[in-house]
Structure formats: structure tokens, C-alpha cells
Enzyme design. Structure first.
Site: not given
Length: 181
Positions: A64, A101
Site C-alpha cells: 500500500r 511481532e
């Protein structure tokens, strides 16, 4: 009365619960991109602080960030640097590992994409934990780029990404924040 930027963005960004896994509130900007007025306003807001400045390149993070960064580069008459996942670029690259993460990944850019001393703005749709953006900043600096700013449409402040970039001395600009993410 013209809606505020925040109202425009909040009404143009779709939230998808439990994607890509339970407990995640995914902020989907494809609805913003599909709304011509919201997309134009977003690009204008990303460009505005730097209009008239000498910006050499806009770096966009896959995928994006390519859409937003390309539009920003066009408006600022700057070049564009695609930063991609490992193995996606066809020419000689430089690479950096970055934290997610759930582990590590690598991103790269073409070795000749930036010249030492060039002024670069990093653009992506969202900053969450900041691992990807931090990796992109380190990659650009490794090649001698001067990072003018890192710009995002969405900030998820509870995840600390913005603070991570600011600790690296990067000016961070976000258009809207979603709390509690």
C-alpha cells in the site's frame, strides 16, 4: 460545511474484525483508495507539509505504500523507491532484517535507488509496532539517505511504532489515529 480530515478518513477506512487472526482489528484502506475524494484529500495532506521543499525521493513500503508513495512522489516531483520483501526486486539489492511481532523478515531495495545525501520521505498506509518502518529507515540510512520524515495515513499509538521511529530521530506524521489497537 466540509467534513474534517479526520471525519473523512475515519468514514473511508473499513475495519475488519478478527483479521488476519482473532483479536486483530484490521484497518483496510482499500475503501479509502476507492473513494476518489478521500484518496485525493489523503494525498494532498501527505504532500502539503513538504510542498516547495527539495525532496529527492519518496520511499514506499510494499504494497500500500507503493500506491500512496507513488501519488506523493508525483505531486512533489520526486523519484520513487520501492521497498520490497526479500527476493522481489530484479537488480542488485541491499537488504535489512526487521522485527515483526511474530519473528523476523527481510526487506530490500535496489542498491542504486538512492544516492548518499538525497532527501527521502518514507510513506506507508499504517504504523503499528513500527518494525517494518524501522527496518526501512535503517535500510535507507545504510545507503546514505537523509530521512526527512516518515508519513502514514493511520497510527495505532498503543502499539508504539511512532515512538520507535521518533527514538531514531525521525519526524513522524500520521493523519489519523485509532486508539486501543
Amino acid at each position: 460545511m466540509k467534513p474534517s480530515l479526520e471525519d473523512t478518513l475515519l468514514s473511508s477506512i473499513r475495519t475488519i474484525p478478527d483479521y488476519p487472526r482473532p483479536g486483530i482489528q484490521f484497518r483496510d484502506i482499500t475503501t479509502l483508495l476507492g473513494n476518489a475524494r478521500a484518496f485525493r484529500r489523503t494525498v494532498d495532506e501527505l504532500v502539503h507539509p513538504y510542498a516547495g521543499s527539495k525532496i529527492d525521493k519518496i520511499a514506499g513500503i510494499e504494497a500500500r505504500g507503493f500506491i500512496l508513495g507513488g501519488a506523493v512522489a508525483h505531486q512533489l516531483s520526486a523519484g520513487f523507491i520501492p521497498i520490497r520483501k526479500k527476493g522481489k526486486l530484479p537488480h542488485e539489492t541491499v537488504r535489512v532484517a526487521y522485527s515483526l511481532e511474530y519473528g523476523l523478515d527481510e526487506m530490500e531495495m535496489h542498491k542504486d535507488a538512492v544516492t548518499a545525501g538525497e532527501k527521502v520521505i518514507l510513506v506507508d498506509d499504517l504504523i503499528a509496532t513500527g518494525g517494518t518502518a524501522e527496518g526501512a529507515v535503517k535500510l535507507l540510512r545504510q545507503m546514505g539517505a537523509e530521512i526527512v520524515a516518515a508519513c502514514f495515513v493511520i497510527d495505532l499509538p498503543a502499539l508504539g511504532g511512532r515512538a520507535k521511529l521518533e527514538a531514531l530521530g525521525v519526524d513522524v506524521r500520521c493523519l489519523v489515529a485509532f486508539d486501543g489497537e
